[in-house]
Design a protein around this motif. Structure first.
Motif, mmCIF file in Angstrom:
data_model
loop_
_atom_site.group_PDB
_atom_site.id
_atom_site.type_symbol
_atom_site.label_atom_id
_atom_site.label_comp_id
_atom_site.label_asym_id
_atom_site.label_seq_id
_atom_site.Cartn_x
_atom_site.Cartn_y
_atom_site.Cartn_z
ATOM 1 N N GLU A 1 0.900 -1.296 -0.092
ATOM 2 C CA GLU A 1 0.163 -0.011 -0.191
ATOM 3 C C GLU A 1 0.757 1.242 -0.017
ATOM 4 O OE1 GLU A 1 -3.191 0.275 -0.347
ATOM 5 O OE2 GLU A 1 -3.580 -2.024 -0.420
ATOM 6 N N PHE A 2 1.907 1.175 0.455
ATOM 7 C CA PHE A 2 2.977 2.378 0.646
ATOM 8 C C PHE A 2 3.490 2.571 -0.613
ATOM 9 C CE2 PHE A 2 7.407 3.549 2.204
ATOM 10 C CZ PHE A 2 7.248 4.899 1.976
ATOM 11 N N TYR A 3 3.909 1.622 -1.303
ATOM 12 C CA TYR A 3 4.475 1.733 -2.554
ATOM 13 C C TYR A 3 3.446 2.136 -3.549
ATOM 14 C CZ TYR A 3 8.202 -1.070 -0.418
ATOM 15 O OH TYR A 3 9.205 -1.735 0.340
ATOM 16 N N ALA A 4 2.234 1.528 -3.596
ATOM 17 C CA ALA A 4 1.326 2.065 -4.414
ATOM 18 C C ALA A 4 0.844 3.466 -4.327
ATOM 19 C CB ALA A 4 -0.184 1.229 -3.995
ATOM 20 N N HIS A 5 0.940 3.936 -2.838
ATOM 21 C CA HIS A 5 0.628 5.484 -2.751
ATOM 22 C C HIS A 5 1.899 6.348 -3.252
ATOM 23 C CE1 HIS A 5 -2.126 8.210 -1.089
ATOM 24 N NE2 HIS A 5 -1.051 8.739 -0.408
ATOM 25 N N LEU A 6 3.038 5.909 -3.019
ATOM 26 C CA LEU A 6 4.214 6.546 -3.647
ATOM 27 C C LEU A 6 4.249 6.666 -4.974
ATOM 28 C CD1 LEU A 6 7.518 5.127 -1.698
ATOM 29 C CD2 LEU A 6 6.541 7.637 -1.846
ATOM 30 N N ARG A 7 3.863 5.670 -5.616
ATOM 31 C CA ARG A 7 3.949 5.700 -7.205
ATOM 32 C C ARG A 7 2.802 6.733 -7.754
ATOM 33 N NH1 ARG A 7 5.428 -0.169 -6.879
ATOM 34 N NH2 ARG A 7 7.375 -0.120 -7.457
ATOM 35 N N GLN A 8 1.761 6.971 -6.822
ATOM 36 C CA GLN A 8 0.984 8.121 -7.354
ATOM 37 C C GLN A 8 1.659 9.508 -7.637
ATOM 38 O OE1 GLN A 8 -3.058 6.749 -5.095
ATOM 39 N NE2 GLN A 8 -2.355 8.431 -4.576
ATOM 40 N N TYR A 9 2.589 9.446 -7.146
ATOM 41 C CA TYR A 9 3.561 10.744 -7.329
ATOM 42 C C TYR A 9 4.341 10.648 -8.612
ATOM 43 C CZ TYR A 9 2.065 12.261 -2.565
ATOM 44 O OH TYR A 9 1.279 12.477 -1.608
ATOM 45 N N ALA A 10 4.474 9.518 -9.152
ATOM 46 C CA ALA A 10 5.521 9.276 -10.293
ATOM 47 C C ALA A 10 5.372 10.287 -11.340
ATOM 48 C CB ALA A 10 5.579 7.931 -10.512
ATOM 49 N N GLY A 11 4.154 10.518 -11.608
ATOM 50 C CA GLY A 11 3.969 11.449 -12.831
ATOM 51 C C GLY A 11 3.729 12.845 -12.497
ATOM 52 N N LYS A 12 4.014 13.286 -11.171
ATOM 53 C CA LYS A 12 3.873 14.740 -10.766
ATOM 54 C C LYS A 12 4.975 15.598 -11.542
ATOM 55 C CE LYS A 12 0.694 14.210 -7.110
ATOM 56 N NZ LYS A 12 -0.605 14.835 -7.804
ATOM 57 N N GLY A 13 5.947 15.024 -11.578
ATOM 58 C CA GLY A 13 7.206 15.835 -12.083
ATOM 59 C C GLY A 13 8.552 15.592 -11.352
ATOM 60 N N ILE A 14 9.577 15.836 -11.969
ATOM 61 C CA ILE A 14 11.135 15.460 -11.007
ATOM 62 C C ILE A 14 11.192 16.214 -9.819
ATOM 63 C CG2 ILE A 14 13.375 15.604 -11.448
ATOM 64 C CD1 ILE A 14 13.103 15.225 -14.347
ATOM 65 N N ILE A 15 10.780 17.585 -9.621
ATOM 66 C CA ILE A 15 10.823 18.402 -8.659
ATOM 67 C C ILE A 15 10.145 17.872 -7.330
ATOM 68 C CG2 ILE A 15 10.630 20.521 -7.538
ATOM 69 C CD1 ILE A 15 11.170 21.761 -10.198
ATOM 70 N N GLU A 16 8.826 17.426 -7.756
ATOM 71 C CA GLU A 16 8.018 16.848 -6.382
ATOM 72 C C GLU A 16 8.326 15.472 -6.064
ATOM 73 O OE1 GLU A 16 7.224 18.277 -9.701
ATOM 74 O OE2 GLU A 16 5.150 19.260 -9.385
#
Length: 259
Positions: free
Chosen positions: A141-156
């Motif tokens: 669940e932690f990794y799935a939530h982390l990967r939600q940020y993958a498409g937001k951008g390098i800085i984020e």
């Protein structure tokens, strides 16, 4: 209050009032897209709509650039490191500490609902919440939530991972420093305000986890974790490494395209 207002609005929608409430619903959706949850926002509906359109156009432009990169590259590096770290903890049979750490991480990135989801799905399995399987599910669940940020951008992505690295280190360091105080608290008789002997403590009913905390091996284990975390994350804290991470990925992608 923002989410409650949105939820209440949706609950009150029906065929008779949908047109009347549509502007307010559209305003809430625009605020969600913009991540602006102020209840007394001093922007007109037109201003919000304009900001939202600008952000969506900007996101489309960024998406074209992101398509040339491996999305979530830094996140994947972190997940690999975190997996190694958790495996080292559970290898020493400290599953309860792994659960506590992953719960902290999940909460720190806004994933509290994912932990609650597991509670809901397994509410009648008390032993599950102390098991290695629960830790594995929590990590997923932690990794799935982390990967939600993958498409937001390098800085984020950089900001998120750097924050997690330091949050985990602070937690590990605090555990080392507070270990002595926790032992004193466990050995203090609250009635008589005196220290119990180790024999008295062992004759009392305590969980295996609590008894484990009083061992010399556990104190050494806490120090080992701090050292191990610093060792595993040294690259992810290095400015040169982070600068070149995506550059290397771009060069690799270009060479694959060119054959």
């Amino acid at each position: 209050m923002f989410y409650k207002s949105l939820k209440d609005l949706i609950k009150n929608l029906n065929s008779e009032n949908v047109e009347k409430l549509k502007p307010q619903l559209n305003r809430y959706v625009n605020q969600l897209i913009l991540s602006i949850y102020d209840t007394n926002l001093e922007l007109s509906d037109l201003d919000l709509e304009s900001l939202c359109e600008t952000l969506l156009h900007k996101d489309e432009f960024r998406e074209e650039f992101r398509d040339k990169l491996q999305k979530g590259l830094l996140i994947d590096k972190f997940i690999h490191i975190y997996d190694l770290f958790i495996n080292e903890i559970t290898k020493e049979r400290y599953v309860f500490d792994g659960i506590e750490l992953t719960t902290l991480c999940l909460r720190s990135i806004g994933g509290i609902a994912r932990g609650l989801k597991l509670l809901k799905l397994n509410k009648h399995k008390e032993e599950y919440f102390h098991s290695l399987q629960y830790l594995k599910d929590l990590n997923a669940e932690f990794y799935a939530h982390l990967r939600q940020y993958a498409g937001k951008g390098i800085i984020e992505e950089h900001f998120l991972i750097t924050g997690l690295i330091h949050t985990i280190r602070f937690y590990l360091e605090e555990n080392c420093q507070e270990h002595g105080r926790k032992i004193l608290a466990l050995l203090t008789d609250r009635k008589d305000k005196r220290l119990k002997t180790l024999e008295e403590f062992n004759n009392e009913l305590h969980t295996a986890e609590i008894k484990c905390m009083l061992t010399r091996e556990y104190a050494i284990e806490l120090q080992r974790r701090l050292y191990l975390w610093d060792k595993l994350t040294i690259d992810l804290k290095n400015h040169y490494y982070l600068e070149n991470l995506y550059l290397d990925d771009l060069e690799r992608t270009a060479s694959e395209i060119n054959g």
